[in-house]
Write a protein that holds these residues in place. Structure first.
Motif, mmCIF file in Angstrom:
data_model
loop_
_atom_site.group_PDB
_atom_site.id
_atom_site.type_symbol
_atom_site.label_atom_id
_atom_site.label_comp_id
_atom_site.label_asym_id
_atom_site.label_seq_id
_atom_site.Cartn_x
_atom_site.Cartn_y
_atom_site.Cartn_z
ATOM 1 N N ALA A 25 0.816 -1.222 0.000
ATOM 2 C CA ALA A 25 0.000 0.000 0.000
ATOM 3 C C ALA A 25 0.849 1.270 0.000
ATOM 4 N N LEU A 26 2.100 1.187 0.402
ATOM 5 C CA LEU A 26 2.985 2.354 0.423
ATOM 6 C C LEU A 26 3.670 2.592 -0.920
ATOM 7 N N GLY A 27 3.476 1.658 -1.875
ATOM 8 C CA GLY A 27 4.026 1.842 -3.205
ATOM 9 C C GLY A 27 5.427 1.316 -3.405
ATOM 10 N N HIS A 28 5.970 0.608 -2.430
ATOM 11 C CA HIS A 28 7.277 -0.016 -2.646
ATOM 12 C C HIS A 28 7.114 -1.534 -2.547
ATOM 13 N N VAL A 29 8.136 -2.254 -2.967
ATOM 14 C CA VAL A 29 8.073 -3.718 -2.939
ATOM 15 C C VAL A 29 7.968 -4.164 -1.481
ATOM 16 N N ASN A 30 6.968 -5.000 -1.216
ATOM 17 C CA ASN A 30 6.689 -5.461 0.145
ATOM 18 C C ASN A 30 7.841 -6.296 0.693
ATOM 19 N N ASN A 31 8.100 -6.143 1.984
ATOM 20 C CA ASN A 31 9.236 -6.843 2.609
ATOM 21 C C ASN A 31 9.139 -8.362 2.498
ATOM 22 N N THR A 32 7.955 -8.922 2.429
ATOM 23 C CA THR A 32 7.832 -10.380 2.326
ATOM 24 C C THR A 32 8.389 -10.908 1.012
ATOM 25 N N ARG A 33 8.393 -10.080 -0.026
ATOM 26 C CA ARG A 33 8.874 -10.513 -1.345
ATOM 27 C C ARG A 33 10.375 -10.826 -1.327
ATOM 28 N N PHE A 34 11.127 -10.175 -0.431
ATOM 29 C CA PHE A 34 12.566 -10.404 -0.387
ATOM 30 C C PHE A 34 12.888 -11.846 -0.005
ATOM 31 N N PHE A 35 12.019 -12.473 0.788
ATOM 32 C CA PHE A 35 12.216 -13.881 1.135
ATOM 33 C C PHE A 35 11.959 -14.769 -0.089
ATOM 34 N N THR A 36 11.025 -14.363 -0.937
ATOM 35 C CA THR A 36 10.771 -15.090 -2.185
ATOM 36 C C THR A 36 11.935 -14.911 -3.155
ATOM 37 N N PHE A 37 12.501 -13.703 -3.206
ATOM 38 C CA PHE A 37 13.669 -13.468 -4.059
ATOM 39 C C PHE A 37 14.835 -14.366 -3.602
ATOM 40 N N ASP A 38 15.034 -14.453 -2.288
ATOM 41 C CA ASP A 38 16.075 -15.328 -1.736
ATOM 42 C C ASP A 38 15.803 -16.775 -2.131
ATOM 43 N N GLU A 39 14.561 -17.201 -2.000
ATOM 44 C CA GLU A 39 14.196 -18.576 -2.344
ATOM 45 C C GLU A 39 14.498 -18.871 -3.810
ATOM 46 N N SER A 40 14.176 -17.940 -4.697
ATOM 47 C CA SER A 40 14.450 -18.137 -6.124
ATOM 48 C C SER A 40 15.938 -18.311 -6.379
ATOM 49 N N ALA A 41 16.766 -17.480 -5.754
ATOM 50 C CA ALA A 41 18.214 -17.578 -5.930
ATOM 51 C C ALA A 41 18.748 -18.875 -5.325
ATOM 52 N N ARG A 42 18.230 -19.250 -4.164
ATOM 53 C CA ARG A 42 18.686 -20.471 -3.478
ATOM 54 C C ARG A 42 18.361 -21.712 -4.301
#
Length: 148
Positions: A25-42
């Motif tokens: 809602a604040l217009g930036h990438v939500n903090n939960t997505r960073f865990f998904t980004f990590d998962e994709s790289a892992r």
């Protein structure tokens, strides 16, 4: 350590395009997505193992035990994120992951995780196989700390 991470420390780097659905809602990438980004790289990091071991994810493989994230800057959409992941420590049955998330050369976030080599049949940790250790040692630019 997190302020000093540089993209060139990572041999394994994937690119991720942000999506409209990643925003909060604040217009930036939500903090939960960073865990998904990590998962994709892992998962991509261990892709070679997944392809060469027919029992990977069936009777043995990895299980995530811990993950944390330091958010260093807001990430806005649209952005092309480069996520570098490396193994920073090899233990007897666990390994520590370190991921740096960059826009250009600017560090946005750092995740640290612990994954455990796991026997899914017996539901317990087991020692990391030597071929997995050798693959990691051969791949990494920054040698992982090793403890047994």
């Amino acid at each position: 350590m997190k302020d000093r991470l540089r993209l060139n420390e990572f041999v394994h780097v994937i690119e991720i395009e942000t999506r409209w659905a990643d925003l909060d809602a604040l217009g930036h990438v939500n903090n939960t997505r960073f865990f998904t980004f990590d998962e994709s790289a892992r998962l991509d990091y261990f892709g070679e193992l997944m392809r060469s071991d027919s029992e990977f994810w069936k009777s043995r493989g990895l299980i995530l035990a811990h993950i944390e994230c330091d958010f260093l800057a807001q990430l806005h959409h649209p952005s092309r994120l480069r996520v570098g992941l490396r193994i920073s420590r090899l233990g007897r049955s666990s390994m520590n992951t370190l991921a740096g998330m960059f826009v250009g050369e600017h560090l946005i976030a750092v995740t640290r995780g612990v994954v455990v080599w796991f026997d899914y049949t017996r539901q317990k940790a087991q020692p990391i196989p030597e071929n997995v250790r050798a693959m990691i040692r051969a791949r990494e630019r920054v040698a992982p700390e090793e403890s047994v």
